[in-house]
Scaffold this motif. Structure first.
Motif, PDB file in Angstrom:
ATOM      1  N   LEU A  40       0.823  -1.208   0.000  1.00 21.15           N
ATOM      2  CA  LEU A  40       0.000   0.000   0.000  1.00 21.15           C
ATOM      3  C   LEU A  40       0.859   1.261   0.000  1.00 21.15           C
ATOM      4  CD1 LEU A  40      -2.995  -0.792   2.384  1.00 21.15           C
ATOM      5  CD2 LEU A  40      -3.030  -0.470  -0.083  1.00 21.15           C
ATOM      6  N   ALA A  41       1.959   1.246   0.741  1.00 23.86           N
ATOM      7  CA  ALA A  41       2.844   2.408   0.782  1.00 23.86           C
ATOM      8  C   ALA A  41       3.406   2.696  -0.608  1.00 23.86           C
ATOM      9  CB  ALA A  41       3.962   2.185   1.782  1.00 23.86           C
ATOM     10  N   PHE A  43       2.097   1.752  -3.488  1.00 23.88           N
ATOM     11  CA  PHE A  43       0.972   2.161  -4.333  1.00 23.88           C
ATOM     12  C   PHE A  43       0.648   3.639  -4.130  1.00 23.88           C
ATOM     13  CE2 PHE A  43      -3.629   2.929  -4.587  1.00 23.88           C
ATOM     14  CZ  PHE A  43      -3.816   2.736  -5.943  1.00 23.88           C
ATOM     15  N   PHE A  44       0.503   4.071  -2.885  1.00 25.12           N
ATOM     16  CA  PHE A  44       0.150   5.459  -2.629  1.00 25.12           C
ATOM     17  C   PHE A  44       1.288   6.413  -2.998  1.00 25.12           C
ATOM     18  CE2 PHE A  44      -3.166   3.651   0.222  1.00 25.12           C
ATOM     19  CZ  PHE A  44      -4.255   4.192  -0.470  1.00 25.12           C
ATOM     20  N   PHE A  45       2.526   5.973  -2.858  1.00 23.18           N
ATOM     21  CA  PHE A  45       3.654   6.785  -3.304  1.00 23.18           C
ATOM     22  C   PHE A  45       3.575   7.009  -4.807  1.00 23.18           C
ATOM     23  CE2 PHE A  45       7.905   6.918  -5.177  1.00 23.18           C
ATOM     24  CZ  PHE A  45       8.379   8.106  -4.624  1.00 23.18           C
ATOM     25  N   VAL A  47       0.875   6.769  -6.782  1.00 22.12           N
ATOM     26  CA  VAL A  47      -0.284   7.602  -7.092  1.00 22.12           C
ATOM     27  C   VAL A  47       0.018   9.062  -6.790  1.00 22.12           C
ATOM     28  CG1 VAL A  47      -2.663   8.133  -6.400  1.00 22.12           C
ATOM     29  CG2 VAL A  47      -1.988   5.770  -6.810  1.00 22.12           C
ATOM     30  N   ASP A  48       0.642   9.327  -5.651  1.00 20.02           N
ATOM     31  CA  ASP A  48       0.990  10.700  -5.279  1.00 20.02           C
ATOM     32  C   ASP A  48       1.970  11.305  -6.275  1.00 20.02           C
ATOM     33  OD1 ASP A  48       0.980  12.965  -3.406  1.00 20.02           O
ATOM     34  OD2 ASP A  48       3.060  12.361  -3.029  1.00 20.02           O
ATOM     35  N   THR A  49       2.955  10.530  -6.700  1.00 22.31           N
ATOM     36  CA  THR A  49       3.937  11.013  -7.664  1.00 22.31           C
ATOM     37  C   THR A  49       3.279  11.349  -8.996  1.00 22.31           C
ATOM     38  OG1 THR A  49       5.654   9.688  -6.598  1.00 22.31           O
ATOM     39  CG2 THR A  49       6.105  10.459  -8.846  1.00 22.31           C
ATOM     40  N   HIS A  52       1.154  14.429  -8.652  1.00 16.51           N
ATOM     41  CA  HIS A  52       2.015  15.612  -8.539  1.00 16.51           C
ATOM     42  C   HIS A  52       2.526  16.023  -9.922  1.00 16.51           C
ATOM     43  CE1 HIS A  52       4.759  18.424  -6.664  1.00 16.51           C
ATOM     44  NE2 HIS A  52       5.736  17.920  -7.397  1.00 16.51           N
TER      45      HIS A  52
END
Length: 59
Positions: A40-41, A43-45, A47-49, A52
């Motif tokens: 999950l970490a 995945f969310f990294f 998605v955030d990238t 951004h």
């Protein structure tokens, strides 16, 4: 005060009914949780990238 002793006797009786997991089961569950959190970490990294980069491209 007379109800306190029977209460704790009941609590003790219920605790004896619990089937506690073995050390092997606890280790397996812990590994599963750590792996899932790591996935999950990442995945969310990602998605955030991506979001951004899209935000920078638009604005």
């Amino acid at each position: 005060m007379g109800k306190i002793k029977p209460f704790f006797a009941g609590v003790n009786a219920e605790l004896k009914k619990i089937m506690w997991p073995s050390e092997k089961e606890i280790k397996a569950s812990t590994i599963q949780v750590v792996v899932f959190v790591a996935i999950l970490a990442v995945f969310f990294f990602l998605v955030d990238t991506v979001l951004h980069q899209v935000s920078n491209f638009i604005g």
